[in-house]
Design a protein around this motif. Sequence first.
Motif, short mmCIF file in Angstrom:
data_model
loop_
_atom_site.label_atom_id
_atom_site.label_comp_id
_atom_site.label_asym_id
_atom_site.label_seq_id
_atom_site.Cartn_x
_atom_site.Cartn_y
_atom_site.Cartn_z
N LEU A 17 0.77 -0.95 -0.27
CA LEU A 17 0.11 -0.17 -0.35
C LEU A 17 1.04 1.32 -0.14
N ARG A 18 0.57 1.95 -0.46
CA ARG A 18 1.22 3.44 -0.47
C ARG A 18 -0.01 4.55 0.35
N LEU A 19 0.36 5.15 1.47
CA LEU A 19 0.17 6.06 1.67
C LEU A 19 0.82 7.31 1.76
N SER A 20 -0.42 8.60 1.79
CA SER A 20 -0.13 9.66 1.16
C SER A 20 -1.00 10.86 2.67
N CYS A 21 0.05 12.31 2.71
CA CYS A 21 -0.58 12.87 3.67
C CYS A 21 -0.46 14.17 3.34
N ALA A 22 -1.12 15.03 2.62
CA ALA A 22 -1.24 15.78 2.18
C ALA A 22 -1.60 17.39 3.21
N ASP A 61 12.11 -0.68 14.07
CA ASP A 61 13.37 -1.33 13.84
C ASP A 61 12.01 -3.01 12.79
N SER A 62 10.77 -2.44 12.98
CA SER A 62 9.78 -3.40 13.23
C SER A 62 9.98 -3.15 11.17
N VAL A 63 9.72 -2.58 10.98
CA VAL A 63 9.53 -1.71 9.64
C VAL A 63 10.44 -1.40 8.65
N GLN A 64 11.87 -1.53 9.51
CA GLN A 64 13.14 -1.19 8.41
C GLN A 64 13.51 -2.41 7.00
N GLY A 65 13.36 -1.71 5.63
CA GLY A 65 13.55 -2.61 4.40
C GLY A 65 12.38 -3.12 4.19
N ARG A 66 10.86 -2.59 4.36
CA ARG A 66 9.94 -3.20 4.19
C ARG A 66 9.11 -1.51 3.59
N PHE A 67 9.12 -0.84 4.18
CA PHE A 67 8.56 0.70 4.53
C PHE A 67 9.14 2.31 3.94
N THR A 68 9.76 2.68 2.65
CA THR A 68 10.04 3.70 3.05
C THR A 68 9.25 5.51 2.32
N ILE A 69 9.56 5.89 3.26
CA ILE A 69 8.70 7.36 3.85
C ILE A 69 10.00 8.71 2.16
N SER A 70 8.70 9.12 1.79
CA SER A 70 9.77 9.56 0.20
C SER A 70 8.86 11.41 1.12
N ARG A 71 8.80 12.33 0.35
CA ARG A 71 8.50 13.13 0.03
C ARG A 71 8.02 14.69 -1.81
N ASP A 72 6.66 15.00 -1.91
CA ASP A 72 6.89 15.05 -3.47
C ASP A 72 7.41 16.89 -2.37
N ASN A 73 7.49 17.96 -3.07
CA ASN A 73 7.32 18.79 -2.26
C ASN A 73 6.44 20.08 -3.09
#
Length: 126
Positions: A17-22, A61-73
């Motif tokens: 899944l990909r979550l978004s935070c606007a 630690d529980s999500v390391q390697g599975r989750f990736t955070i990023s931003r689109d300015n």
Amino acid sequence: VQLQASGGGLVQPGGSLRLSCAASGFTLDHYAIGWFRQAPGKEREGVSCISDSDDSTLYADSVQGRFTISRDNAKNTVYLQMNNLKPEDTAVYYCARYRGEYTGSYGLIGADFTSWGQGTQVTVSS
């Protein structure tokens, strides 16, 4: 100041899944932004954070390697890409803004975040 989280849903174990935070009312890249989650009967947990200065990232630690955070300015949006989801990832996920502008600091302690969006439910189940 508003933060709007979206993108949750029901997914099978191993799915993505990909979550978004606007963000609105402020300039997103001036602040560190964090993702947190809370499962029923459990305390809130810091999942990931991206800094305001150089987009450094931090993961539990529980999500390391599975989750990736990023931003689109350009879109004033932060994303949380979640891969290889597990049933224990089931929770309501929240995004939040760090307490100060251009602090250079970031982390996964909820008390350091002063503006919170409404949550989005993520359910991982077969």
